[in-house]
Design an enzyme around this catalytic site. Sequence first.
Site, mmCIF file in Angstrom:
data_model
loop_
_atom_site.group_PDB
_atom_site.id
_atom_site.type_symbol
_atom_site.label_atom_id
_atom_site.label_comp_id
_atom_site.label_asym_id
_atom_site.label_seq_id
_atom_site.Cartn_x
_atom_site.Cartn_y
_atom_site.Cartn_z
ATOM 1 N N ASP A 16 49.300 38.940 44.107
ATOM 2 C CA ASP A 16 49.838 39.466 42.813
ATOM 3 C C ASP A 16 51.441 39.481 42.686
ATOM 4 O O ASP A 16 52.239 40.450 42.069
ATOM 5 C CB ASP A 16 49.403 40.741 42.273
ATOM 6 C CG ASP A 16 47.588 40.674 42.323
ATOM 7 O OD1 ASP A 16 47.164 40.794 43.131
ATOM 8 O OD2 ASP A 16 47.221 40.768 40.966
ATOM 9 N N HIS B 298 39.999 37.755 44.587
ATOM 10 C CA HIS B 298 41.113 38.456 43.680
ATOM 11 C C HIS B 298 40.784 39.621 43.338
ATOM 12 O O HIS B 298 41.412 40.619 43.416
ATOM 13 C CB HIS B 298 41.548 37.394 42.640
ATOM 14 C CG HIS B 298 42.638 38.090 41.856
ATOM 15 N ND1 HIS B 298 43.956 38.119 42.261
ATOM 16 C CD2 HIS B 298 42.786 38.509 40.611
ATOM 17 C CE1 HIS B 298 44.568 38.773 41.553
ATOM 18 N NE2 HIS B 298 43.868 38.701 40.286
ATOM 19 N N HIS C 227 41.364 47.949 35.928
ATOM 20 C CA HIS C 227 40.515 47.282 36.419
ATOM 21 C C HIS C 227 39.326 47.847 36.980
ATOM 22 O O HIS C 227 38.614 47.353 37.813
ATOM 23 C CB HIS C 227 41.137 46.126 37.367
ATOM 24 C CG HIS C 227 42.402 45.347 36.816
ATOM 25 N ND1 HIS C 227 42.284 44.558 35.679
ATOM 26 C CD2 HIS C 227 43.670 44.985 37.043
ATOM 27 C CE1 HIS C 227 43.327 44.045 35.436
ATOM 28 N NE2 HIS C 227 44.297 44.454 36.336
HETATM 29 FE FE LIG Z 1 44.869 39.853 38.439
#
Ligand SMILES: [Fe+2]
Length: 468
Positions: A168, A319, A329
């Site tokens: 990232d 990922h 997330h």
């Molecule tokens: Fe991402």
Amino acid sequence: MELTWKRKLEWLVMVGFLYIINANVSEGGITSSFLRSYNYSRDMPLDSDVFRVPPGYNAPQQVHLTQGDHLGKGVIVSWITQDEPGSSTVVYWAQHSQLKLQAHGFFLTYNYYNYTSGYIHHCTIENLKFDTKYFYEVGIGLTTRRFWFKTPPPVGPDVPYTFGVIGDLGQTYDSNITLTHYEKNPAKGETVLFVGDLSYADAYTFHDNRRWDTWGRFAERVAAYQPWIWTAGNHEIDFAPEIGETRPFKPYTARYPVSFQASNSTSPLWYSIKRASAYIIVVSTYSAVGKYTPQYKWLENEFAKVNRKETPWLIVLMHSPIYSSYVTHYMEGETMRVILEKWFVEYKVDVVFAGHVHAYERSERISNIAYDIVNGLCKPINDQSAPVYITIGDGGNIEDLATNMTEPQPKYSAFREASFGHGILDIKNRSHAYFSWHRNQDGYAVEADSIWLHNRYYGTRSDIKQLA
Ligand SMILES: [Fe+2]
């Protein structure tokens, strides 16, 4: 001797303090108490020095490398010429050799809404010698640019090798610090395992693809000298039907090819490589993985065919993490976990690196694969066949850190901290590897977290003693 009231009070404070420390640890793992001086980081402006276009007409720019075959004897060299196609040929030679060789590639262009790319060249060099430094040149005449790389040693069980781990990354001032810290880390990573989300061009109106170009120029200072093993993240999807862009991963796949056919994959989004003593399987979190899908079928075969006697270290890159205790997330990787985790345990994966969550976290060895809808067995348990899960989406991108953590820290979470940084995986031999995490605020050599990894195939610590 009678204690004074003052001494008694000191004792009580000390005992209380120790109790608090102990309570913090026993609840789960460690939530780092590191305090950052914190400024929200924006992308570096387009005229930043790290984005500078190299001088000269049509000079090659955005030069980057990735592994070009399954064993590490091949390299894919990619670069862009902006004004005209120029040449897709790479001239290369081994150090101390006068013999200059050539490899011929190809170029492509793509359009994305109102953007037209430069001429994107890809050239695969094959059959290099192992463990050899090569120089290479791209471009024509006065705008020829020279770089170098070193091939890995032959694949084998006791071959030491050092990987950097970055995720990232983006192109903020923090991204720049991360890359500098990786470059200056005395542990000297030889290849980057990149766990997705490169440029964050999609943060801009119409996914301004000029930000793919600036990112390519930014990363060149490392990526032109050592291969980056690419993983696709959600910021590579670039799916924007509202502006007519309906082919997912269009800029990413045009710019960052991988040698997926070498591992019998049918997609550049999932593939594998061998490098030194490691077998690396790259998973696409944003491609179908349910039973009967191409990725499922490929993974099913792939895990089964890994020969741990040849490559003891089995590493997965993906990922979205399947274990993360951050609020951001949270549980996004759950559908992948349902499919993949049983393989991770069955095939004794050593470590899974993921990004996506913009922070750092390291897990205990745990699994949660016993649940069958009716038996109620749905909690993570200690499992020495399971990998260590490392979330390292802390490269420093425009979206800021994920500072919000679920509380209390779950038992499976060994260490977590919301700071930008990078990792180093230093494989020593078939049984031992050392992983360290380096936060951007520290000196280059400082380890903010570390763990000795004991190879899962060659056994746990007690097994290793027996083998010795
Ligand atoms: Fe991402």
